[in-house]
Design an enzyme around this catalytic site. Structure first.
Site, PDB file in Angstrom:
ATOM      1  N   GLU A 330     -21.559 -80.726   9.444  1.00 20.19           N
ATOM      2  CA  GLU A 330     -21.361 -79.259   9.411  1.00 20.19           C
ATOM      3  C   GLU A 330     -20.039 -78.736   9.211  1.00 20.19           C
ATOM      4  O   GLU A 330     -19.212 -77.932   9.929  1.00 20.19           O
ATOM      5  CB  GLU A 330     -21.703 -78.764  10.781  1.00 20.19           C
ATOM      6  CG  GLU A 330     -23.400 -79.073  10.989  1.00 20.19           C
ATOM      7  CD  GLU A 330     -23.691 -78.702  12.347  1.00 20.19           C
ATOM      8  OE1 GLU A 330     -24.995 -77.967  12.293  1.00 20.19           O
ATOM      9  OE2 GLU A 330     -23.292 -78.749  13.512  1.00 20.19           O
TER      10      GLU A 330
HETATM   11  N1  IFG Z   1     -26.323 -79.895  15.116  1.00 23.64           N
HETATM   12  C1  IFG Z   1     -24.973 -80.434  15.149  1.00 23.64           C
HETATM   13  C2  IFG Z   1     -24.769 -80.872  16.660  1.00 23.64           C
HETATM   14  C3  IFG Z   1     -25.245 -79.754  17.869  1.00 23.64           C
HETATM   15  C4  IFG Z   1     -26.928 -79.864  17.368  1.00 23.64           C
HETATM   16  C5  IFG Z   1     -27.695 -79.145  18.454  1.00 23.64           C
HETATM   17  C6  IFG Z   1     -25.647 -82.598  14.399  1.00 23.64           C
HETATM   18  C7  IFG Z   1     -25.040 -83.907  13.617  1.00 23.64           C
HETATM   19  C8  IFG Z   1     -26.941 -79.292  15.969  1.00 23.64           C
HETATM   20  N2  IFG Z   1     -24.679 -81.444  14.521  1.00 23.64           N
HETATM   21  O1  IFG Z   1     -26.729 -82.576  14.933  1.00 23.64           O
HETATM   22  O2  IFG Z   1     -23.205 -80.662  16.995  1.00 23.64           O
HETATM   23  O3  IFG Z   1     -25.075 -78.728  17.799  1.00 23.64           O
HETATM   24  O4  IFG Z   1     -29.105 -79.487  18.307  1.00 23.64           O
END
Ligand code: IFG
Length: 515
Positions: A330
């Site tokens: 992200e």
């Molecule tokens: N995605 C984000 C996490 C977390 C997650 C919550 C990943 C690799 C959503 N990154 O999962 O930091 O916020 O469900």
């Protein structure tokens, strides 16, 4: 006179007959083991652990002795017995016998042979002995999990179990950044996942909301970056001594700690601690919300790579496992043309300190080093990009193994951006057939992340991980052909008593007949 003599002889015979206890018949197949072992053969009798039972270990093998003592220590609280632990050069006639043998398979393979006088535990490595003990644990009455002496006969069904894992990487992740969890909670998490034969714990040590590991060359990372958490609480961090204690505690339970420093995104806590890590040289405000994708290291400043070098050096020095996780997820405000050289360069820093890299699936846009693992969480296409570069995939599809996902729309904790994940959905899938182009040989294993935006304490951790993590443990350990929801849900129901005695606050899914 003659009648008296005969009477006393017959009495003696009758008494002696009832004194030589006939072993109580038991059926090994009646035991609802999870993960399901590779091969189970019942022989219908039983072995009783009594105060006279000795735990023997193969003479001269210190790690076998360590496991024998581990077993004695495990048995003591509920049985009230401090069983003798003794070396032996040869196979004893009776008791519990732990030893190495050149079994085929990995050091996690074990054989557990129980007859009326002897429990023979053999493995080709310490891990196998540990997993045999976890199986023995489930063969005993659930009251073995109690912390005080129980009035129970400690009977085990006789037979032979031969067992070895499907995947070599079987793990979970705990996000200690969004909310901080004390060392004893992390140790409990380790107890729970090792009970079901998982062997990896990925600690998500840094993110926007908190930096949780002491780095001596950059002390403000914890002084400032560790000072809060989601919701504005006091946060916290692990000193290097505490982290090393966690690593050692995990290792004793055959768990390898994999530390993650997420970058270049998810870095606001570090950016708040050190202005120079920002392109505008301005320290960011501490962040206690739950947005993602708004932060980035300044990828074209040399000081950022000096910083990363210091962090990885100190982290590698106290990490006995072979992997360091560099995150990479992200990075929505890092242009791809900056992200790629950044990931390329950080991989080389990790390699310089003798470790291998794991990253979230976006890192597949970069040039992966030969041993780099791609952790598939969101985009299967990224995982396939990694496979095209020769990388192995760590399978963590958010729709199946994200333990912060609500069970259903009524769950009072968690999120549902990926899916609602009930206990059946968490179990009924196969990593090796889920997506065309990701096959069994591309997969190193399975990992279940628990993100903590909405999770603040051990009870809430237990509620979200149990019972789903038990199914994930079976998916990691047991051959896919052996997995069947109707069979599994019956075995899972029998874990209820054990979880209750352990004080695990598990979700009583309506899909399981718990009583
Ligand atoms: N995605 C984000 C996490 C977390 C997650 C919550 C990943 C690799 C959503 N990154 O999962 O930091 O916020 O469900």
């Amino acid at each position: 006179m003659y009648q008296t003599l005969m009477f006393s002889i017959i009495t003696m015979l009758l008494l002696s007959a009832c004194n030589t206890k006939e072993p109580i018949p038991m059926d090994l197949n009646e035991k609802h083991l999870i993960p399901k072992p590779s091969k189970v053969e019942a022989t219908g009798s039983s072995f009783e652990i009594t105060a006279a039972t000795t735990i023997f270990y193969e003479e001269g093998k210190d790690d076998v002795k360590g496991m024998a003592q581990f077993l004695a220590d495990f048995l003591q609280p509920a049985t009230g017995m401090a069983l003798a632990v003794e070396a032996t050069a040869t196979k004893p006639a009776g008791g519990i016998y732990l030893h190495f043998s050149a079994l085929e398979g990995t050091n996690e393979t074990y054989t557990l042979e129980l007859n009326e006088n002897l429990i023979d535990i053999s493995a080709s490595g310490e891990a196998g002995l540990f997993y045999a003990i976890q199986t023995l644990r489930q063969l005993l009455p659930a009251s073995i999990e109690a912390t005080s002496k129980q009035d129970t006969m400690w009977l085990l069904p006789s037979g032979k179990i031969e067992d070895s894992p499907n995947y070599t990487y079987r793990g979970a992740m705990l996000d200690v950044s969004r909310h901080f969890f004390q060392v004893q909670d992390v140790k409990k998490f380790i107890d729970y996942i090792s009970m079901y034969k998982m062997n990896k714990l990925h600690l998500h040590l840094s993110d926007d909301q908190g930096w949780r590991i002491e780095i001596k060359s950059w002390p403000k990372l914890t002084a400032i970056g560790g000072s809060t958490e989601v919701g504005g609480g006091e946060g916290g961090f692990y000193t290097q001594e505490e982290y090393k204690d966690i690593v050692a505690y995990a290792k004793k339970r055959q768990i390898t700690i994999i530390p993650e420093i997420d970058m270049p995104g998810h870095t606001n806590a570090a950016l708040a601690a050190y202005p120079e890590l920002n392109c505008d040289n301005k320290a960011r405000e501490l962040y206690t919300g739950t947005k993602v994708g708004f932060s980035t290291f300044c990828t074209d400043k040399e000081v950022v790579y000096e910083f990363i070098d210091d962090v990885i050096r100190e982290l590698a020095a106290m990490t006995t496992g072979e992997y360091i996780h560099i995150g990479g997820d992200e990075s929505h405000v890092t242009p791809l043309e900056d992200y790629i050289p950044f990931i390329n360069r950080v991989q080389k820093i990790v390699e310089k300190y003798g470790k291998k890299v794991i990253g979230w699936d976006e890192i597949a846009h970069a040039e992966l080093l030969p041993n780099t693992l791609v952790q598939w969480w969101a985009k299967a296409d990224n995982a396939k990009k990694g496979i095209a570069q020769g990388a192995k995939v760590l399978v963590s599809p958010a729709t199946k193994v994200y333990l912060d996902m609500q069970y259903d729309s009524t769950t009072h904790l968690g999120l549902h951006w990926a899916a609602y994940i009930e206990v059946d959905s968490a179990y009924i899938w196969n990593p090796a057939t889920m997506v065309d182009g990701i096959k069994r040989d591309d997969i190193i294993g399975v990992e279940s992340p628990l993100w903590s935006e909405t999770i603040t304490n051990l009870d809430e951790i237990e509620y979200m991980m149990f019972p789903r993590i038990i199914g994930h443990a079976e998916i990691g350990w047991t051959e896919a052909s052996q997995q069947n929801w109707e069979d599994y849900r019956l075995r899972l129901a029998h874990q209820k008593e054990r979880m209750e005695i352990l004080g695990i606050d598990f979700y009583k899914s309506p899909l399981v007949d718990w009583d």
